[in-house]
Design a protein around this motif. Structure first.
Motif, PDB file in Angstrom:
ATOM      1  N   PRO A 272       0.805  -1.225   0.000  1.00  0.00           N
ATOM      2  CA  PRO A 272       0.000   0.000   0.000  1.00  0.00           C
ATOM      3  C   PRO A 272       0.837   1.274   0.000  1.00  0.00           C
ATOM      4  N   ALA A 273       0.161   2.402  -0.223  1.00  0.00           N
ATOM      5  CA  ALA A 273       0.812   3.706  -0.162  1.00  0.00           C
ATOM      6  C   ALA A 273       1.484   3.879   1.195  1.00  0.00           C
ATOM      7  N   GLY A 274       2.665   4.469   1.188  1.00  0.00           N
ATOM      8  CA  GLY A 274       3.384   4.685   2.431  1.00  0.00           C
ATOM      9  C   GLY A 274       4.321   3.552   2.811  1.00  0.00           C
ATOM     10  N   PHE A 275       4.242   2.425   2.085  1.00  0.00           N
ATOM     11  CA  PHE A 275       5.128   1.299   2.411  1.00  0.00           C
ATOM     12  C   PHE A 275       6.586   1.733   2.296  1.00  0.00           C
ATOM     13  N   LEU A 276       6.905   2.443   1.222  1.00  0.00           N
ATOM     14  CA  LEU A 276       8.276   2.928   1.036  1.00  0.00           C
ATOM     15  C   LEU A 276       8.330   4.377   1.508  1.00  0.00           C
ATOM     16  N   ARG A 277       8.984   4.613   2.614  1.00  0.00           N
ATOM     17  CA  ARG A 277       9.053   5.967   3.160  1.00  0.00           C
ATOM     18  C   ARG A 277      10.358   6.660   2.818  1.00  0.00           C
ATOM     19  N   ARG A 278      11.376   5.872   2.445  1.00  0.00           N
ATOM     20  CA  ARG A 278      12.657   6.458   2.048  1.00  0.00           C
ATOM     21  C   ARG A 278      13.026   5.920   0.681  1.00  0.00           C
ATOM     22  N   PRO A 279      13.161   6.770  -0.353  1.00  0.00           N
ATOM     23  CA  PRO A 279      13.490   6.289  -1.691  1.00  0.00           C
ATOM     24  C   PRO A 279      14.746   5.423  -1.669  1.00  0.00           C
ATOM     25  N   GLY A 280      14.664   4.297  -2.361  1.00  0.00           N
ATOM     26  CA  GLY A 280      15.823   3.421  -2.462  1.00  0.00           C
ATOM     27  C   GLY A 280      16.080   2.596  -1.219  1.00  0.00           C
ATOM     28  N   ALA A 281      15.124   2.590  -0.269  1.00  0.00           N
ATOM     29  CA  ALA A 281      15.361   1.906   0.994  1.00  0.00           C
ATOM     30  C   ALA A 281      15.303   0.390   0.868  1.00  0.00           C
ATOM     31  N   VAL A 282      14.537  -0.136  -0.088  1.00  0.00           N
ATOM     32  CA  VAL A 282      14.386  -1.583  -0.240  1.00  0.00           C
ATOM     33  C   VAL A 282      15.389  -2.103  -1.246  1.00  0.00           C
ATOM     34  N   THR A 283      16.170  -3.092  -0.846  1.00  0.00           N
ATOM     35  CA  THR A 283      17.148  -3.696  -1.756  1.00  0.00           C
ATOM     36  C   THR A 283      16.966  -5.211  -1.766  1.00  0.00           C
ATOM     37  N   GLU A 284      17.449  -5.839  -2.811  1.00  0.00           N
ATOM     38  CA  GLU A 284      17.368  -7.292  -2.924  1.00  0.00           C
ATOM     39  C   GLU A 284      18.033  -7.950  -1.717  1.00  0.00           C
ATOM     40  N   GLY A 285      17.357  -8.934  -1.153  1.00  0.00           N
ATOM     41  CA  GLY A 285      17.887  -9.606   0.025  1.00  0.00           C
ATOM     42  C   GLY A 285      17.257  -9.135   1.317  1.00  0.00           C
ATOM     43  N   ASP A 286      16.651  -7.915   1.313  1.00  0.00           N
ATOM     44  CA  ASP A 286      15.894  -7.472   2.483  1.00  0.00           C
ATOM     45  C   ASP A 286      14.712  -8.411   2.689  1.00  0.00           C
ATOM     46  N   MET A 287      14.017  -8.252   3.809  1.00  0.00           N
ATOM     47  CA  MET A 287      12.884  -9.115   4.106  1.00  0.00           C
ATOM     48  C   MET A 287      11.572  -8.340   4.027  1.00  0.00           C
ATOM     49  N   LEU A 288      10.580  -8.924   3.358  1.00  0.00           N
ATOM     50  CA  LEU A 288       9.216  -8.415   3.420  1.00  0.00           C
ATOM     51  C   LEU A 288       8.594  -9.039   4.658  1.00  0.00           C
ATOM     52  N   VAL A 289       8.077  -8.208   5.548  1.00  0.00           N
ATOM     53  CA  VAL A 289       7.562  -8.683   6.833  1.00  0.00           C
ATOM     54  C   VAL A 289       6.060  -8.413   6.913  1.00  0.00           C
ATOM     55  N   ARG A 290       5.308  -9.423   7.270  1.00  0.00           N
ATOM     56  CA  ARG A 290       3.856  -9.288   7.448  1.00  0.00           C
ATOM     57  C   ARG A 290       3.517  -9.598   8.900  1.00  0.00           C
ATOM     58  N   TYR A 291       2.908  -8.612   9.566  1.00  0.00           N
ATOM     59  CA  TYR A 291       2.517  -8.774  10.963  1.00  0.00           C
ATOM     60  C   TYR A 291       1.117  -9.390  11.050  1.00  0.00           C
ATOM     61  N   ALA A 292       0.777  -9.909  12.206  1.00  0.00           N
ATOM     62  CA  ALA A 292      -0.517 -10.569  12.404  1.00  0.00           C
ATOM     63  C   ALA A 292      -1.666  -9.601  12.116  1.00  0.00           C
ATOM     64  N   PRO A 293      -2.750 -10.098  11.495  1.00  0.00           N
ATOM     65  CA  PRO A 293      -3.914  -9.244  11.215  1.00  0.00           C
ATOM     66  C   PRO A 293      -4.508  -8.642  12.486  1.00  0.00           C
ATOM     67  N   THR A 294      -5.017  -7.418  12.354  1.00  0.00           N
ATOM     68  CA  THR A 294      -5.700  -6.733  13.451  1.00  0.00           C
ATOM     69  C   THR A 294      -6.997  -6.156  12.893  1.00  0.00           C
ATOM     70  N   ALA A 295      -7.800  -5.535  13.761  1.00  0.00           N
ATOM     71  CA  ALA A 295      -9.029  -4.904  13.297  1.00  0.00           C
ATOM     72  C   ALA A 295      -8.732  -3.787  12.309  1.00  0.00           C
ATOM     73  N   GLU A 296      -7.643  -3.046  12.563  1.00  0.00           N
ATOM     74  CA  GLU A 296      -7.269  -1.938  11.677  1.00  0.00           C
ATOM     75  C   GLU A 296      -6.585  -2.440  10.399  1.00  0.00           C
ATOM     76  N   GLU A 297      -5.860  -3.546  10.483  1.00  0.00           N
ATOM     77  CA  GLU A 297      -5.146  -4.121   9.340  1.00  0.00           C
ATOM     78  C   GLU A 297      -5.578  -5.578   9.187  1.00  0.00           C
ATOM     79  N   PRO A 298      -6.774  -5.814   8.599  1.00  0.00           N
ATOM     80  CA  PRO A 298      -7.316  -7.184   8.542  1.00  0.00           C
ATOM     81  C   PRO A 298      -6.469  -8.173   7.751  1.00  0.00           C
ATOM     82  N   HIS A 299      -5.605  -7.680   6.857  1.00  0.00           N
ATOM     83  CA  HIS A 299      -4.743  -8.583   6.087  1.00  0.00           C
ATOM     84  C   HIS A 299      -3.325  -8.639   6.648  1.00  0.00           C
ATOM     85  N   GLY A 300      -3.087  -7.885   7.723  1.00  0.00           N
ATOM     86  CA  GLY A 300      -1.741  -7.858   8.300  1.00  0.00           C
ATOM     87  C   GLY A 300      -0.935  -6.691   7.759  1.00  0.00           C
ATOM     88  N   TYR A 301      -0.299  -5.967   8.649  1.00  0.00           N
ATOM     89  CA  TYR A 301       0.522  -4.812   8.276  1.00  0.00           C
ATOM     90  C   TYR A 301       1.788  -5.289   7.579  1.00  0.00           C
TER      91      TYR A 301
END
Length: 198
Positions: free
Chosen positions: A47-76
């Motif tokens: 979603p929008a806002g995922f990347l807050r610093r240009p160029g911050a994500v590089t190959e080998g980093d980890m995509l992290v999904r947190y447990a679903p909540t009422a505010e984030e039903p699919h997980g943050y």
């Protein structure tokens, strides 16, 4: 800041997968390609806002999904540099590794069947086609397109067209693996029956 003095330790359980590719829009939304241990290469919309610093994500980093909540039903969704993530989290029950004796495809297995790649951009468009030739001579195609011609980047188009082709290879190789396993199981049953009859 004063010298680092830890006051909290993490107890969260998360899903996390290595990032293989990423593409973002100006609002920080975009697509992240990850290597999933069971499903191969997956493209995850973020979603929008995922990347807050240009160029911050590089190959080998980890995509992290947190447990679903009422505010984030699919997980943050978030991302973490690999070293930072590994320093803070350990795999649950060894899930990062296949179970003993399990037969499954890895991304290395998929990449090993590719012998060459070629790309073609449809003239006057942002539509890119990737042609991956496999070691048996079969050709798999993948496609990508950019909605905004002003934002088009050839390297990014090639990356996502290739990722799309790799997803198709995962399906083909998954079918072949299942076929081999079924044949092995049938052969084992036949041999077992023969022993019983004897």
């Amino acid at each position: 800041m004063s010298p680092f003095n830890p006051t909290h330790v993490s107890h969260k359980q998360v899903e996390a997968y290595p990032i293989a590719a990423a593409e973002f829009q100006a609002d920080g939304s975009g697509k992240v390609g990850v290597n999933h241990p069971e499903h191969g290469y997956l493209v995850v919309p973020v979603p929008a806002g995922f990347l807050r610093r240009p160029g911050a994500v590089t190959e080998g980093d980890m995509l992290v999904r947190y447990a679903p909540t009422a505010e984030e039903p699919h997980g943050y969704l978030s991302h973490s540099p690999r070293a930072v993530f590994e320093a803070g989290y350990a795999a649950i029950g060894g899930q990062a590794e296949p179970a003993s004796g399990a037969k499954r495809l890895s991304m290395a297995d998929i990449q090993s069947v590719i012998v060459s790649e070629n790309y073609h951009r449809v003239p006057g468009s942002t539509f890119m086609v990737c042609f991956l030739t496999l070691r048996n001579g079969f050709i798999v195609t993948g496609e990508s397109a950019c909605a905004d011609p002003d934002a088009y980047d050839r390297a990014t188009g090639e990356k996502y067209a290739r990722a799309n082709a790799v997803e198709k290879i995962c399906t083909l190789e998954g079918y072949l693996l299942r076929e081999r396993l079924a044949d092995e199981a049938a052969a084992a049953r036949g041999q077992h029956d023969a022993v019983q009859v004897a």
